[in-house]
Design an enzyme around this catalytic site. Sequence first.
Site, mmCIF file in Angstrom:
data_model
loop_
_atom_site.group_PDB
_atom_site.id
_atom_site.type_symbol
_atom_site.label_atom_id
_atom_site.label_comp_id
_atom_site.label_asym_id
_atom_site.label_seq_id
_atom_site.Cartn_x
_atom_site.Cartn_y
_atom_site.Cartn_z
ATOM 1 N N ASN A 137 -10.430 0.616 1.676
ATOM 2 C CA ASN A 137 -9.054 0.507 2.585
ATOM 3 C C ASN A 137 -9.555 0.737 3.694
ATOM 4 O O ASN A 137 -10.118 2.018 4.208
ATOM 5 C CB ASN A 137 -8.007 1.088 2.338
ATOM 6 C CG ASN A 137 -7.273 0.800 0.848
ATOM 7 O OD1 ASN A 137 -7.714 -0.290 0.466
ATOM 8 N ND2 ASN A 137 -5.992 1.217 0.667
ATOM 9 N N ASP B 150 1.903 4.994 -5.537
ATOM 10 C CA ASP B 150 1.230 6.180 -5.336
ATOM 11 C C ASP B 150 2.213 7.385 -5.890
ATOM 12 O O ASP B 150 3.061 7.854 -5.192
ATOM 13 C CB ASP B 150 1.217 6.451 -3.661
ATOM 14 C CG ASP B 150 0.512 7.759 -3.224
ATOM 15 O OD1 ASP B 150 0.054 8.302 -4.400
ATOM 16 O OD2 ASP B 150 0.093 7.792 -2.122
ATOM 17 N N GLU C 177 -3.180 5.615 -8.083
ATOM 18 C CA GLU C 177 -3.936 6.669 -7.613
ATOM 19 C C GLU C 177 -4.124 8.080 -8.307
ATOM 20 O O GLU C 177 -3.061 8.538 -8.785
ATOM 21 C CB GLU C 177 -3.581 7.092 -6.048
ATOM 22 C CG GLU C 177 -4.344 8.230 -5.388
ATOM 23 C CD GLU C 177 -4.424 8.201 -3.934
ATOM 24 O OE1 GLU C 177 -4.463 9.273 -3.419
ATOM 25 O OE2 GLU C 177 -3.424 7.194 -3.234
ATOM 26 N N THR D 192 -7.766 2.756 10.299
ATOM 27 C CA THR D 192 -7.980 3.701 11.507
ATOM 28 C C THR D 192 -8.891 2.941 12.426
ATOM 29 O O THR D 192 -8.961 2.763 13.783
ATOM 30 C CB THR D 192 -8.274 5.030 11.299
ATOM 31 O OG1 THR D 192 -7.146 5.755 10.464
ATOM 32 C CG2 THR D 192 -8.291 5.894 12.618
ATOM 33 N N HIS E 107 -7.514 10.000 4.694
ATOM 34 C CA HIS E 107 -6.686 8.770 5.416
ATOM 35 C C HIS E 107 -7.041 9.309 6.910
ATOM 36 O O HIS E 107 -7.243 10.609 7.452
ATOM 37 C CB HIS E 107 -5.377 8.898 5.075
ATOM 38 C CG HIS E 107 -5.205 8.261 3.759
ATOM 39 N ND1 HIS E 107 -5.007 9.009 2.585
ATOM 40 C CD2 HIS E 107 -4.964 7.123 3.356
ATOM 41 C CE1 HIS E 107 -4.581 8.178 1.822
ATOM 42 N NE2 HIS E 107 -4.871 7.139 2.132
ATOM 43 N N ASP F 209 0.688 -0.948 0.040
ATOM 44 C CA ASP F 209 -0.046 0.134 -0.048
ATOM 45 C C ASP F 209 0.565 1.354 -0.007
ATOM 46 O O ASP F 209 1.710 1.338 0.711
ATOM 47 C CB ASP F 209 -0.958 0.032 1.262
ATOM 48 C CG ASP F 209 -1.912 1.123 1.201
ATOM 49 O OD1 ASP F 209 -2.330 1.272 0.008
ATOM 50 O OD2 ASP F 209 -2.470 1.488 2.279
ATOM 51 N N GLY G 226 -8.826 5.584 2.992
ATOM 52 C CA GLY G 226 -9.540 6.165 3.995
ATOM 53 C C GLY G 226 -10.967 5.915 4.207
ATOM 54 O O GLY G 226 -11.718 6.564 4.634
ATOM 55 N N GLY G 227 -11.270 4.554 4.133
ATOM 56 C CA GLY G 227 -12.576 4.001 4.383
ATOM 57 C C GLY G 227 -13.054 3.992 5.653
ATOM 58 O O GLY G 227 -14.339 3.905 5.797
#
Length: 277
Positions: A225, A104, A134, A228, A174, A82, A203-204
């Site tokens: 994704n 990225d 991305e 957190t 994120h 990632d 940042g799902g």
Amino acid sequence: MTLATLSEVLQPALKQGYAVAGLVTLGWEEMRAYVAAAEAEGVSVILQAGPSCRAHTPLPVLGKMFRHLAENASVPVVAHLDHGYTFDECKEALDSGFTSLMYDGSRKPLAQNIDETARIAEMAHAAGISCEGEIGFVGYSGGETSAGTDPDEAARFARESGVDAMAISVGNVHLQQDKEGGLDEPRIRAIEAVTDIPLVIHGGSGVPIAQRSALARGSRICKFNIGTELRMAFGYALRDAVTKDDARFDRVQILQETHDPVFEATRRVLRAFKGTE
């Protein structure tokens, strides 16, 4: 052995109307819980090694950990890099047994992002694995500001980079700890209208559960994704395990007590991405 590439799990999701979770790992304890939860739910899972994880554990070690879990799992498991930022980092992940590379280049000008991502995609495909890129920039809670994905640029990126999946910036952030925001669905629909590859939401954790489920079943977004949200579950469980007895010092015993809370939190995450049954 159920080691899989990103394409092998996302293409069925795209066709059948569900999403697969890309779960951000930091260590053995949670990656093991993630796979156990995926087995309990009967779904594929993507284990993700992001920059924080790689700063703690070298890629060759992570590759072996991911592959060991995959080889003993009853569901498909993707070993995913990632936010790889350089060609050499992506090459090291490939050589370490990863089955998916996310390059990225989102902070770079469009043409440079396309050229560099295309080089990674070509390397990945030559090795029989997958590549994610991305377009637009997904920012960070309390940090860098997002730049939303332009649909025309997304169309060009998808066409010229050769990626198997495309991460987009549509209101996602994120490291967001709450779910008070939401994704920009008109922008998502505009991107869908000009592309045909699987779309990815980084940042799902900050996306409301109901919207996650609706988009998993009714859009081309088939990878979310999640980091957190599960990092918080682990941290709270670890704090409880440490503080409930001041005399405790055995890290093995302490860390064992994080498994069940992370396992249950992961099951809840995975359940939201299932299709209609």
